[in-house]
Scaffold this motif. Structure first.
Motif, PDB file in Angstrom:
ATOM      1  N   GLN A   1       3.163  52.857 -20.812  1.00  9.27           N
ATOM      2  CA  GLN A   1       2.262  54.013 -20.819  1.00  9.27           C
ATOM      3  C   GLN A   1       1.017  53.710 -21.655  1.00  9.27           C
ATOM      4  N   ILE A   2       1.238  53.115 -22.824  1.00 13.37           N
ATOM      5  CA  ILE A   2       0.117  52.766 -23.690  1.00 13.37           C
ATOM      6  C   ILE A   2      -0.782  51.729 -23.011  1.00 13.37           C
ATOM      7  N   GLN A   3      -0.164  50.747 -22.396  1.00 21.19           N
ATOM      8  CA  GLN A   3      -0.940  49.703 -21.710  1.00 21.19           C
ATOM      9  C   GLN A   3      -1.762  50.294 -20.573  1.00 21.19           C
ATOM     10  N   ALA A   4      -1.174  51.244 -19.840  1.00 26.04           N
ATOM     11  CA  ALA A   4      -1.904  51.882 -18.742  1.00 26.04           C
ATOM     12  C   ALA A   4      -3.067  52.722 -19.262  1.00 26.04           C
ATOM     13  N   MET A   5      -2.876  53.359 -20.415  1.00 31.65           N
ATOM     14  CA  MET A   5      -3.942  54.177 -20.999  1.00 31.65           C
ATOM     15  C   MET A   5      -5.134  53.325 -21.431  1.00 31.65           C
ATOM     16  N   SER A   6      -4.868  52.114 -21.875  1.00 31.86           N
ATOM     17  CA  SER A   6      -5.940  51.273 -22.414  1.00 31.86           C
ATOM     18  C   SER A   6      -6.485  50.277 -21.395  1.00 31.86           C
ATOM     19  N   ALA A   7      -5.860  50.199 -20.207  1.00 37.33           N
ATOM     20  CA  ALA A   7      -6.215  49.157 -19.230  1.00 37.33           C
ATOM     21  C   ALA A   7      -7.678  49.214 -18.806  1.00 37.33           C
ATOM     22  N   ASN A   8      -8.194  50.415 -18.527  1.00 35.65           N
ATOM     23  CA  ASN A   8      -9.571  50.541 -18.031  1.00 35.65           C
ATOM     24  C   ASN A   8     -10.517  51.142 -19.078  1.00 35.65           C
ATOM     25  N   LEU A   9     -10.125  51.025 -20.337  1.00 35.08           N
ATOM     26  CA  LEU A   9     -10.947  51.556 -21.420  1.00 35.08           C
ATOM     27  C   LEU A   9     -11.922  50.470 -21.878  1.00 35.08           C
ATOM     28  N   THR A  10     -13.131  50.547 -21.388  1.00 27.82           N
ATOM     29  CA  THR A  10     -14.135  49.520 -21.689  1.00 27.82           C
ATOM     30  C   THR A  10     -15.275  50.103 -22.499  1.00 27.82           C
ATOM     31  N   SER A  11     -15.849  49.268 -23.347  1.00 27.73           N
ATOM     32  CA  SER A  11     -16.943  49.700 -24.217  1.00 27.73           C
ATOM     33  C   SER A  11     -18.200  50.009 -23.405  1.00 27.73           C
ATOM     34  N   PRO A  12     -18.925  51.079 -23.769  1.00 24.74           N
ATOM     35  CA  PRO A  12     -20.168  51.417 -23.058  1.00 24.74           C
ATOM     36  C   PRO A  12     -21.190  50.288 -23.156  1.00 24.74           C
ATOM     37  N   ARG A  13     -21.935  50.095 -22.091  1.00 27.95           N
ATOM     38  CA  ARG A  13     -23.017  49.117 -22.100  1.00 27.95           C
ATOM     39  C   ARG A  13     -24.270  49.748 -22.695  1.00 27.95           C
TER      40      ARG A  13
ATOM     41  N   GLY B   1       6.534  44.720 -26.073  1.00 25.62           N
ATOM     42  CA  GLY B   1       5.137  44.415 -25.785  1.00 25.62           C
ATOM     43  C   GLY B   1       4.150  45.386 -26.385  1.00 25.62           C
ATOM     44  N   LEU B   2       4.629  46.275 -27.248  1.00 28.57           N
ATOM     45  CA  LEU B   2       3.748  47.294 -27.823  1.00 28.57           C
ATOM     46  C   LEU B   2       2.729  46.701 -28.786  1.00 28.57           C
ATOM     47  N   GLY B   3       3.021  45.508 -29.312  1.00 26.54           N
ATOM     48  CA  GLY B   3       2.161  44.940 -30.341  1.00 26.54           C
ATOM     49  C   GLY B   3       0.757  44.589 -29.895  1.00 26.54           C
ATOM     50  N   ALA B   4       0.517  44.545 -28.571  1.00 24.90           N
ATOM     51  CA  ALA B   4      -0.828  44.209 -28.083  1.00 24.90           C
ATOM     52  C   ALA B   4      -1.835  45.237 -28.576  1.00 24.90           C
ATOM     53  N   HIS B   5      -2.966  44.768 -29.076  1.00 20.03           N
ATOM     54  CA  HIS B   5      -3.964  45.666 -29.671  1.00 20.03           C
ATOM     55  C   HIS B   5      -4.932  46.204 -28.626  1.00 20.03           C
ATOM     56  N   LEU B   6      -5.397  47.397 -28.896  1.00 23.33           N
ATOM     57  CA  LEU B   6      -6.476  47.981 -28.108  1.00 23.33           C
ATOM     58  C   LEU B   6      -7.761  47.207 -28.393  1.00 23.33           C
ATOM     59  N   GLN B   7      -8.427  46.761 -27.333  1.00 20.61           N
ATOM     60  CA  GLN B   7      -9.650  45.985 -27.502  1.00 20.61           C
ATOM     61  C   GLN B   7     -10.825  46.931 -27.754  1.00 20.61           C
ATOM     62  N   LEU B   8     -11.360  46.882 -28.959  1.00 22.11           N
ATOM     63  CA  LEU B   8     -12.454  47.770 -29.349  1.00 22.11           C
ATOM     64  C   LEU B   8     -13.729  46.979 -29.613  1.00 22.11           C
ATOM     65  N   SER B   9     -14.836  47.595 -29.287  1.00 24.15           N
ATOM     66  CA  SER B   9     -16.127  46.978 -29.559  1.00 24.15           C
ATOM     67  C   SER B   9     -16.490  47.195 -31.022  1.00 24.15           C
TER      68      SER B   9
END
Length: 383
Positions: free
Chosen positions: A208-220, A256-264
């Motif tokens: 669920q967490i992975q799906a929430m963060s999958a398409n979360l991309t930093s604004p251009r 697999g929860l340890g994967a971090h959210l990729q933040l700008s």
């Protein structure tokens, strides 16, 4: 009398000026929103212990800290709604990329609701563990400690530690196990295992967490609307809060929860959030393969004390005197303190999780109302 060309030019300038003022106010609101989020995350990253009150310290991963985290989320969510949703012209949501980002945010909200439900059930399990630990405390607080007290404490602690050591994946295999025990305290391992999660076998908190963060991309840099940044910010806060809660509270399938959210790193609020992710991620790597207790500070202390108390029970010799008596009394007092903090804190934490759930539901409904207005505006009227 029709307006002259000069009047038309003047009205155009007034309209442009009003739009410019509105845009400047929007930019100011967004900047204030980001600053407030940065301040709240910084306080969570460097919690200050207040010595003037009797409240428990807000150490990272403690119940008090998670209560502060959820308070921060609720404040951010209210401010986000004021900046992005309330009084907003629905036409703004029809522009790219908001026409894509808003539905994605709503989808994350639905997944967050599932996680809130899982957390509530995890808190129920923590309360059950606390009751088992309290049985041991009450038994070993007797003076003098007799063999019967030790047996009762050991039984409760063994059940507690066995439940903690069950891997997330194993829970469903024990869901329907029956138990022949008639103990009113429900301290058998079968009963603890039956406190499984009310989700399908394939449901996974980590996924669920992975799906929430999958398409979360930093604004251009060239985004056409200033609302993209607060939307990205709120989605990031939502994912981070759910990720941290799942790491701390027992939840179904967290591999697999340890994967971090990729933040700008271009945003100031991202710095304390990244710092918190790194701290929690390091702890998760240490605990990931050691059962389902999670990273909650009180649970880890309970587990450590439980192991020491079982060791005492296995080597028990009557009477308990001298240094051994002092050692046992210190362990029991510490476990009693942990139970007290959990008893008080978990009730409040449960209420906050439910408030987060209700707030997400309301905000989602309000956003859907705005989108519905947009659909009505863009739908041609049949004649």
């Amino acid at each position: 009398m029709p307006p002259t060309d000069n009047q038309g030019s003047f009205l155009n300038r007034i309209s442009i000026r009003r739009n410019q003022v509105a845009y400047e106010h929007e930019i100011e609101d967004v900047e204030q929103f980001q600053k407030h989020v940065t301040d709240r995350l910084s306080e969570l990253f460097n919690p200050q212990e207040d010595t003037t009150t009797s409240d428990p310290p807000e150490t990272i991963l403690s119940i008090a800290w998670f209560r502060k985290l959820l308070d921060a989320f609720l404040c951010c969510e209210a401010e986000f709604k004021a900046v992005v949703i309330m009084g907003r012209d629905a036409n703004n949501f029809s522009k790219s990329p908001l026409d894509r980002l808003i539905p994605e945010h709503l989808d994350r909200s639905v997944k967050a609701l599932d996680i809130c439900n899982a957390i509530v059930h995890g808190i129920d399990l923590l309360q059950h563990w606390r009751k088992l630990a309290q049985i041991a405390v009450d038994s070993l607080n007797q003076k003098p400690i007799a063999e019967g007290h030790v047996r009762r404490a050991k039984k409760a602690l063994t059940t507690l530690l066995s439940s903690i050591s069950i891997d997330d994946k194993e829970i469903h295999h024990h869901t329907n196990k029956s138990t022949s025990s008639s103990n009113n305290n429900n301290t058998t391992l079968g009963n603890i295992k039956s406190l499984s999660y009310p989700f399908a076998r394939t449901w996974s908190a980590a996924k669920q967490i992975q799906a929430m963060s999958a398409n979360l991309t930093s604004p251009r840099g060239g985004e056409p609307t200033g609302l993209v940044v607060p939307l990205y910010l709120m989605s990031s806060v939502l994912v981070f809060v759910m990720w941290a809660m799942v790491a701390a509270i027992p939840c179904q399938e967290r591999a697999g929860l340890g994967a971090h959210l990729q933040l700008s790193k271009q945003f100031t609020w991202a710095q304390p959030m990244i710092g918190l992710q790194e701290k929690i991620g390091e702890q998760w790597k240490k605990k990931e393969k050691k059962g389902r207790s999670g990273l909650l500070l009180e649970t880890q202390r309970m587990e450590k004390l439980g192991l020491s108390m079982v060791e005492f029970a296995e080597g028990f010799v009557f009477p308990v005197e001298g240094e051994k008596a002092e050692e046992v009394a210190a362990m029991v007092a510490e476990m009693e303190e942990v139970c007290g903090r959990m008893e008080e804190g978990l009730v409040a934490l449960d209420m906050q999780v439910r408030e987060v759930f209700n707030r997400i539901v309301r905000s989602r409904a309000e956003t859907l109302d705005v989108l519905d207005q947009l659909n009505k505006m863009t739908t041609p009227v049949p004649y």
